[in-house]
Write a protein that holds these residues in place. Structure first.
Motif, PDB file in Angstrom:
ATOM      1  N   GLU A  43       4.729   9.325   3.262  1.00 27.64           N
ATOM      2  CA  GLU A  43       4.453   7.920   2.985  1.00 27.64           C
ATOM      3  C   GLU A  43       3.495   7.810   1.805  1.00 27.64           C
ATOM      4  N   ARG A  44       3.737   6.806   0.937  1.00 28.68           N
ATOM      5  CA  ARG A  44       2.870   6.622  -0.226  1.00 28.68           C
ATOM      6  C   ARG A  44       1.447   6.349   0.220  1.00 28.68           C
ATOM      7  N   SER A  45       0.492   6.922  -0.534  1.00 31.39           N
ATOM      8  CA  SER A  45      -0.923   6.775  -0.214  1.00 31.39           C
ATOM      9  C   SER A  45      -1.723   7.043  -1.482  1.00 31.39           C
ATOM     10  N   ALA A  46      -3.043   6.873  -1.405  1.00 28.17           N
ATOM     11  CA  ALA A  46      -3.894   7.174  -2.549  1.00 28.17           C
ATOM     12  C   ALA A  46      -3.807   8.645  -2.918  1.00 28.17           C
ATOM     13  N   GLU A  47      -3.571   9.503  -1.923  1.00 27.44           N
ATOM     14  CA  GLU A  47      -3.446  10.930  -2.177  1.00 27.44           C
ATOM     15  C   GLU A  47      -2.087  11.285  -2.767  1.00 27.44           C
ATOM     16  N   GLU A  48      -1.056  10.579  -2.376  1.00 27.86           N
ATOM     17  CA  GLU A  48       0.296  10.778  -2.914  1.00 27.86           C
ATOM     18  C   GLU A  48       0.851   9.424  -3.325  1.00 27.86           C
ATOM     19  N   PRO A  49       0.438   8.940  -4.494  1.00 26.26           N
ATOM     20  CA  PRO A  49       0.780   7.564  -4.884  1.00 26.26           C
ATOM     21  C   PRO A  49       2.209   7.375  -5.357  1.00 26.26           C
ATOM     22  N   PHE A  50       2.898   8.456  -5.724  1.00 25.83           N
ATOM     23  CA  PHE A  50       4.232   8.327  -6.317  1.00 25.83           C
ATOM     24  C   PHE A  50       5.298   9.008  -5.475  1.00 25.83           C
ATOM     25  N   GLN A 104       2.484  -0.407  -4.910  1.00 27.77           N
ATOM     26  CA  GLN A 104       2.644  -0.162  -6.332  1.00 27.77           C
ATOM     27  C   GLN A 104       1.620   0.868  -6.770  1.00 27.77           C
ATOM     28  N   SER A 105       2.016   1.701  -7.727  1.00 28.02           N
ATOM     29  CA  SER A 105       1.179   2.783  -8.231  1.00 28.02           C
ATOM     30  C   SER A 105       1.355   2.872  -9.739  1.00 28.02           C
ATOM     31  N   ALA A 106       0.358   3.411 -10.421  1.00 30.88           N
ATOM     32  CA  ALA A 106       0.437   3.502 -11.875  1.00 30.88           C
ATOM     33  C   ALA A 106      -0.479   4.598 -12.397  1.00 30.88           C
ATOM     34  N   LEU A 107      -0.119   5.106 -13.578  1.00 31.55           N
ATOM     35  CA  LEU A 107      -0.866   6.161 -14.245  1.00 31.55           C
ATOM     36  C   LEU A 107      -0.696   5.966 -15.745  1.00 31.55           C
TER      37      LEU A 107
END
Length: 204
Positions: free
Chosen positions: A58-65, A100-103
Motif C-alpha cells: 500500500e502507498r505510504s510515505a515510505e513507499e510513495p510510488f 498523490q505523490s511527487a518527486l
C-alpha cells in the motif's frame, strides 16, 4: 469516476529534446509551455533496458510510488534535469479515496521530495502534485491550483493521456469543443461530456 496519473512533467521543449529518439514517448500538451510524458511500461523499458517493477504494498510515505525507481530510471531523469526541473507525478483516486505523490529533480539530482499524501486536508499548495508543479515554475492563474492550471484534469488515466498526445490535443481541448458546440446552437445535437469540476482536485 476515478483518476489515475503516472507521468513525468517538465518544460515541453526539454521533454521534446530528451525524447526525440524514443519510440514509446508520447507527449501531452499542457498549459504554460509544459508537457506530460505518460510513464508507460514500454517507455520505462525503453529508457532503462529492463521491464519496470511495481510495488505491491500500500502507498505510504515510505513507499510513495507504485512505480519502483531503479538506478537506471533515476539516472535518466536526473540527467534530464540538468536542462531544467523535472517532476515525476503519481496519483490514484477512486470513490473519494486515494493518494498523490511527487518527486522533483534539478541540476542532476533530487531537489525536492518524495512527498506523499492520502488525506489532502492541508493547504492546497502543499499537496504533493501542486507543490511539485510550483517547483517546476508553474505560475498562478485563473484556475484553482497548479494541477488545474496546467490542465491535468483534462484526462483521467494514462491511456487518456496517450490518446491526448497522439491526437496532438491542447489542454483546452474540451473547452474549445464545448465552445464550438455552443456556437453552432444545434438544436438536435448533444453537448460533449466535459471533464468534471476541479474544486476538489478534479475528482467530481
Amino acid at each position: 469516476m476515478g483518476y489515475q496519473l503516472s507521468a513525468v512533467v517538465a518544460d515541453a521543449e526539454l521533454l521534446r529534446e530528451q525524447t526525440a529518439d524514443l519510440d514509446h514517448a508520447v507527449l501531452g500538451e499542457l498549459r504554460q509551455d509544459f508537457a506530460l510524458l505518460p510513464a508507460t511500461p514500454q517507455l520505462v523499458e525503453e529508457l532503462t533496458g529492463a521491464p519496470p517493477d511495481y510495488s505491491v504494498t500500500e502507498r505510504s510515505a515510505e513507499e510513495p510510488f507504485g512505480l519502483v525507481f531503479s538506478a537506471a530510471l533515476t539516472e535518466v531523469l536526473a540527467r534530464w534535469s540538468r536542462s531544467g526541473p523535472v517532476a515525476y507525478l503519481e496519483a490514484e483516486f477512486a470513490g473519494g479515496a486515494g493518494y498523490q505523490s511527487a518527486l522533483v529533480w534539478l541540476g542532476g539530482g533530487v531537489s525536492w521530495g518524495p512527498a506523499f499524501d492520502h488525506r489532502l486536508d492541508g493547504p492546497r499548495p502543499q499537496w504533493p502534485v501542486n507543490a511539485a508543479l510550483i517547483r517546476l515554475g508553474v505560475e498562478p492563474g485563473a484556475w484553482i491550483d497548479p494541477f488545474a492550471e496546467l490542465g491535468l484534469h483534462v484526462e483521467r488515466s494514462t491511456a487518456g493521456w496517450l490518446a491526448h498526445g497522439r491526437r496532438r490535443l491542447s489542454a483546452d481541448y474540451w473547452d474549445e469543443l464545448a465552445e464550438e458546440w455552443e456556437n453552432r446552437q444545434s438544436a438536435g445535437g448533444q453537448q460533449p461530456e466535459r471533464p468534471g469540476p476541479v474544486g476538489d482536485w478534479g475528482i467530481p
